[in-house]
Motif scaffolding. Structure first.
Motif, PDB file in Angstrom:
ATOM      1  N   ASP A  10      40.606 -35.260   5.080  1.00  0.00           N
ATOM      2  CA  ASP A  10      40.812 -33.809   5.103  1.00  0.00           C
ATOM      3  C   ASP A  10      39.867 -33.107   4.137  1.00  0.00           C
ATOM      4  OD1 ASP A  10      41.933 -31.480   6.014  1.00  0.00           O
ATOM      5  OD2 ASP A  10      43.493 -31.439   4.474  1.00  0.00           O
ATOM      6  N   LEU A  11      38.582 -33.478   4.222  1.00  0.00           N
ATOM      7  CA  LEU A  11      37.568 -32.928   3.328  1.00  0.00           C
ATOM      8  C   LEU A  11      36.931 -31.695   3.935  1.00  0.00           C
ATOM      9  CD1 LEU A  11      35.799 -36.260   2.319  1.00  0.00           C
ATOM     10  CD2 LEU A  11      37.440 -34.967   0.945  1.00  0.00           C
ATOM     11  N   LYS A  12      36.385 -30.871   3.053  1.00  0.00           N
ATOM     12  CA  LYS A  12      35.659 -29.686   3.517  1.00  0.00           C
ATOM     13  C   LYS A  12      34.371 -30.121   4.198  1.00  0.00           C
ATOM     14  CE  LYS A  12      33.203 -25.650   1.737  1.00  0.00           C
ATOM     15  NZ  LYS A  12      32.808 -24.900   0.530  1.00  0.00           N
ATOM     16  N   ASP A  13      34.083 -29.557   5.356  1.00  0.00           N
ATOM     17  CA  ASP A  13      32.848 -29.893   6.063  1.00  0.00           C
ATOM     18  C   ASP A  13      31.638 -29.372   5.310  1.00  0.00           C
ATOM     19  OD1 ASP A  13      33.241 -31.336   8.584  1.00  0.00           O
ATOM     20  OD2 ASP A  13      34.619 -29.685   9.016  1.00  0.00           O
ATOM     21  N   ARG A  14      30.583 -30.157   5.315  1.00  0.00           N
ATOM     22  CA  ARG A  14      29.336 -29.758   4.698  1.00  0.00           C
ATOM     23  C   ARG A  14      28.201 -30.495   5.368  1.00  0.00           C
ATOM     24  NH1 ARG A  14      31.984 -31.470  -0.385  1.00  0.00           N
ATOM     25  NH2 ARG A  14      33.669 -31.644   1.092  1.00  0.00           N
ATOM     26  N   ALA A  30      25.581 -41.193   9.743  1.00  0.00           N
ATOM     27  CA  ALA A  30      25.976 -39.804   9.999  1.00  0.00           C
ATOM     28  C   ALA A  30      27.176 -39.740  10.933  1.00  0.00           C
ATOM     29  CB  ALA A  30      24.796 -39.034  10.579  1.00  0.00           C
ATOM     30  N   GLN A  31      27.168 -40.595  11.966  1.00  0.00           N
ATOM     31  CA  GLN A  31      28.270 -40.629  12.918  1.00  0.00           C
ATOM     32  C   GLN A  31      29.553 -41.111  12.251  1.00  0.00           C
ATOM     33  OE1 GLN A  31      28.029 -39.414  16.005  1.00  0.00           O
ATOM     34  NE2 GLN A  31      30.223 -39.740  16.295  1.00  0.00           N
ATOM     35  N   ALA A  62      21.031 -36.444  10.376  1.00  0.00           N
ATOM     36  CA  ALA A  62      21.799 -35.439   9.654  1.00  0.00           C
ATOM     37  C   ALA A  62      23.188 -35.266  10.250  1.00  0.00           C
ATOM     38  CB  ALA A  62      21.059 -34.098   9.663  1.00  0.00           C
ATOM     39  N   TYR A  63      24.139 -34.984   9.385  1.00  0.00           N
ATOM     40  CA  TYR A  63      25.492 -34.603   9.814  1.00  0.00           C
ATOM     41  C   TYR A  63      25.716 -33.150   9.408  1.00  0.00           C
ATOM     42  CZ  TYR A  63      30.481 -33.759   9.570  1.00  0.00           C
ATOM     43  OH  TYR A  63      31.720 -33.206   9.717  1.00  0.00           O
ATOM     44  N   ASN A 118       7.124 -35.105   5.488  1.00  0.00           N
ATOM     45  CA  ASN A 118       7.576 -35.854   4.323  1.00  0.00           C
ATOM     46  C   ASN A 118       8.488 -35.029   3.414  1.00  0.00           C
ATOM     47  OD1 ASN A 118       6.360 -38.256   4.987  1.00  0.00           O
ATOM     48  ND2 ASN A 118       4.508 -37.849   3.807  1.00  0.00           N
ATOM     49  N   PHE A 119       9.003 -33.920   3.928  1.00  0.00           N
ATOM     50  CA  PHE A 119       9.934 -33.086   3.169  1.00  0.00           C
ATOM     51  C   PHE A 119      11.312 -33.215   3.792  1.00  0.00           C
ATOM     52  CE2 PHE A 119      12.167 -29.075   2.363  1.00  0.00           C
ATOM     53  CZ  PHE A 119      12.066 -29.019   0.979  1.00  0.00           C
ATOM     54  N   PHE A 120      12.318 -33.486   2.946  1.00  0.00           N
ATOM     55  CA  PHE A 120      13.688 -33.682   3.400  1.00  0.00           C
ATOM     56  C   PHE A 120      14.592 -32.757   2.583  1.00  0.00           C
ATOM     57  CE2 PHE A 120      11.196 -37.532   3.390  1.00  0.00           C
ATOM     58  CZ  PHE A 120      11.313 -38.010   4.687  1.00  0.00           C
ATOM     59  N   GLY A 121      15.433 -31.986   3.254  1.00  0.00           N
ATOM     60  CA  GLY A 121      16.277 -31.091   2.485  1.00  0.00           C
ATOM     61  C   GLY A 121      17.465 -30.586   3.257  1.00  0.00           C
ATOM     62  N   VAL A 122      18.473 -30.116   2.520  1.00  0.00           N
ATOM     63  CA  VAL A 122      19.646 -29.495   3.121  1.00  0.00           C
ATOM     64  C   VAL A 122      19.939 -28.198   2.372  1.00  0.00           C
ATOM     65  CG1 VAL A 122      20.656 -31.667   3.901  1.00  0.00           C
ATOM     66  CG2 VAL A 122      21.265 -30.771   1.661  1.00  0.00           C
ATOM     67  N   LEU A 123      20.407 -27.206   3.109  1.00  0.00           N
ATOM     68  CA  LEU A 123      20.707 -25.891   2.544  1.00  0.00           C
ATOM     69  C   LEU A 123      22.055 -25.428   3.078  1.00  0.00           C
ATOM     70  CD1 LEU A 123      19.889 -23.195   1.107  1.00  0.00           C
ATOM     71  CD2 LEU A 123      18.817 -22.535   3.278  1.00  0.00           C
TER      72      LEU A 123
END
Length: 592
Positions: free
Chosen positions: A170-174, A159-160, A8-9, A26-31
């Protein structure tokens, strides 16, 4: 068996702005949230969700969709949150996005945005598939950055690599979660390769055998030597021990086979349940979202095809039943009707050189234009009687109509020519240099209407003493609508303009709220058919061998399929039948 490799990044934020990821069970997610959620609470929520889903043993997309939605409501997440997740059950990946959640996928050489906003989808995972779960504001630069680094085999490297890309653009971090599935089958010795079918079922047995192969051989050699010179009682004992050992080993093989069979049974049952659920969803959404229903049925077809490939000829009856189930539901949900066709009339019986290219119906009177000979055949459907009218001006003609016993042929670059009942031909409309590509011509109340697909206009010609008046736009006095690219025209009390994937309706020059929805996204309509005597509107898709039926309120009703629809040169509808021109023959298909 597929194994997940993930990384993850994310950037740490202070306060109540949260961005986090989860990879458990086995569950993968981002919030991500813009406020209202502290780091500790956010991470606890993700862990709880992963744990709850595993305990619920969710197997179907509809269950994941409902559970995640309810979870977010019950946990009172902030109003401005975004979420994307996936849950692997067997080899089926269930996916869900909320808010600005996005799922990207790379399979082989294809990288695409698979899912975004408030959507869900499912499908089978393949070896070396890569997924990116993120929350994206729609920035093209961010997608370009992901596409650039997704080729990296190791998610940690990907990710790195995202760090400098975000800084450079110059993108917004997420937050971004990289997941790659790989097939890591165990390498077995040559002696045990015959056991390989499902590594998860054979690993223990194969390891036990492979760890002590020399001990077994050594014991067998000693037993053979001991038998020589032993008394009968000892020989019997050793023989019995040998038999028990053989039975034990044999039972391991049979046990493996039973486990393999059980796995196939389970896989078949899971696919059946998945297919049934998708077909149920398709039925539920068909009325309001026909395109979604079509997509679900297509997914169900793919599920059955994948199972069939996996079983490699096993369980043919179960596969046949599933294929039949999908086909029946497809016909029911999409209202597909298969129809046979019959030969109705053969022009070559009257004229052996006849070859029709264009068809036009004026009531029961049918005009067939032979552009090679310049002949217009007038066929009475009720009497099956044939009349011929010939004019050299009709040769290489493009469009034909009939009005008030006169036949008119438009010849691009030359104008419009007419022929009367006495077989006298004359030019009735001069060639107009302002014409673009005239793609359709119809008559209504003795007026001629031409569709100009390049100029995006409908021209109206009124009968005059020496032919027809100068053209006027049907949209005269109105703001001309954008009908460029239209390919067909039909008139009853309104003017209907056909496009490859749509039909527009105009009354007194004004566009109406008329927008039929067709089942497939790749619809390719080449002609629409209606008039004051026809209760429906028919749309011909030659590529699909289909005639779509739409009511005059713009609601899709059904589709009629017949092989002849894919072979005809032109088509018209009269009464309860469609008539298809192919060469010298006219075929008939019931569309009632």
């Amino acid at each position: 068996m597929l194994y997940a490799n993930f990384a993850a990044y994310k950037k740490e934020f202070a306060g109540e702005e949260f961005q986090g990821s989860i990879c458990e069970n086995n569950f993968f997610g981002v919030l991500s949230t813009e406020g209202g959620l502290e780091k500790e609470k956010g991470e606890a929520l993700l862990r709880k969700l992963a744990s709850d889903i595993a305990e619920q043993k969710i197997e179907h997309l509809v269950d994941l969709d409902a559970y995640v939605t309810d979870f977010c409501k019950n946990e009172n997440l902030p109003a401005s949150f975004s979420f994307s997740c996936g849950y692997l059950t067997g080899e089926v990946f269930l996916l869900k996005t909320i808010g600005d959640g996005v799922v990207y996928v790379k399979r082989k050489h294809i990288f695409s945005n698979l899912l975004e906003k408030n959507l869900s989808a499912s499908g089978y995972v393949e070896n070396e598939d890569s997924f990116i779960f993120t929350t994206d504001s729609g920035s093209a630069g961010y997608k370009e950055a992901l596409k650039k680094i997704i080729d990296k085999a190791d998610p940690a490297e990907a990710a790195q690599a995202l760090v400098p890309e975000i800084a450079q653009k110059d993108l917004k971090d997420r937050v971004a979660l990289f997941v790659r599935f790989e097939n890591k089958e165990p390498t077995l010795t040559e002696a045990e390769e015959h056991l390989v079918a499902d590594p998860s079922a054979s690993t223990i047995a194969s390891q036990q055998i492979s760890e002590h192969p020399n001990i077994f051989k050594e014991w067998l050699g000693k037993a053979k030597a001991e038998l020589q010179g032993q008394d009968k009682k000892k020989k019997t004992t050793l023989i019995l021990i040998s038999i028990i050992l053989v039975v034990f080993i044999w039972s391991v093989v049979l046990g493996y086979q039973r486990r393999t069979s059980a796995t196939l049974d389970q896989r078949t049952q899971e696919t059946k349940e998945l297919v049934v659920e998708k077909l149920r969803q398709a039925e539920d959404v068909a009325f309001l979202n026909l395109a979604r229903a079509t997509a679900l049925i297509t997914e169900a077809k793919g599920d059955v095809a994948a199972l069939k490939k996996e079983l490699k000829g096993k369980k043919p009856n179960e596969i046949a039943d599933l294929e039949k189930l999908v086909a029946e539901k497809e016909e029911s949900v999409l209202k597909k009707e298969e129809r046979s066709f019959e030969e109705y009339y053969d022009l070559s019986v009257e004229d052996r050189n006849a070859v029709g290219s264009r068809l036009y119906f004026d009531g029961e009177n049918t005009v067939i234009l032979d552009t090679q000979s310049g002949t217009a055949y007038l066929l009475s459907l009720s009497k099956k009687s044939l009349e011929k009218r010939n004019a050299s001006e009709f040769r290489n003609g493009d469009l034909v109509v009939r009005s008030d016993d006169n036949i008119f042929v438009l010849k691009k670059g030359a104008g419009i020519f007419g022929i009367d009942t006495e077989n006298k031909a004359k030019k009735v409309v001069e060639n107009d240099k302002d014409w673009g590509d005239i793609s359709a011509m119809v008559t209504y109340n003795k007026n001629l209407y031409l569709l100009d697909r390049t100029k995006g206009d409908v021209y109206k010609y009124v009968p005059a003493e020496q032919g027809f008046s100068e053209k006027s736009s049907y949209f005269k006095g109105q703001d001309n609508p954008n009908i460029s690219g239209a390919n067909s025209l039909a008139i009853d009390l309104s003017v209907h303009v056909g496009f490859p994937d749509a039909i527009a309706k105009f009354t007194s020059g004004q566009k109406e709220g008329f927008n039929p929805t067709f089942p497939e996204d790749d619809t390719n309509i080449i002609k629409i058919i209606t008039n004051t005597d026809i209760e429906k509107i028919y749309a011909w898709d030659k590529k699909k061998s289909t005639l779509y039926v739409v009511n005059k309120s713009g609601v899709y009703e059904r589709q009629v399929n017949s092989p002849i629809f894919g072979k005809g040169d032109d088509i018209e509808v009269f009464g309860a039948n469609a008539y298809i021109l192919k060469g010298s023959k006219i075929y008939r298909v019931s569309v009632d």
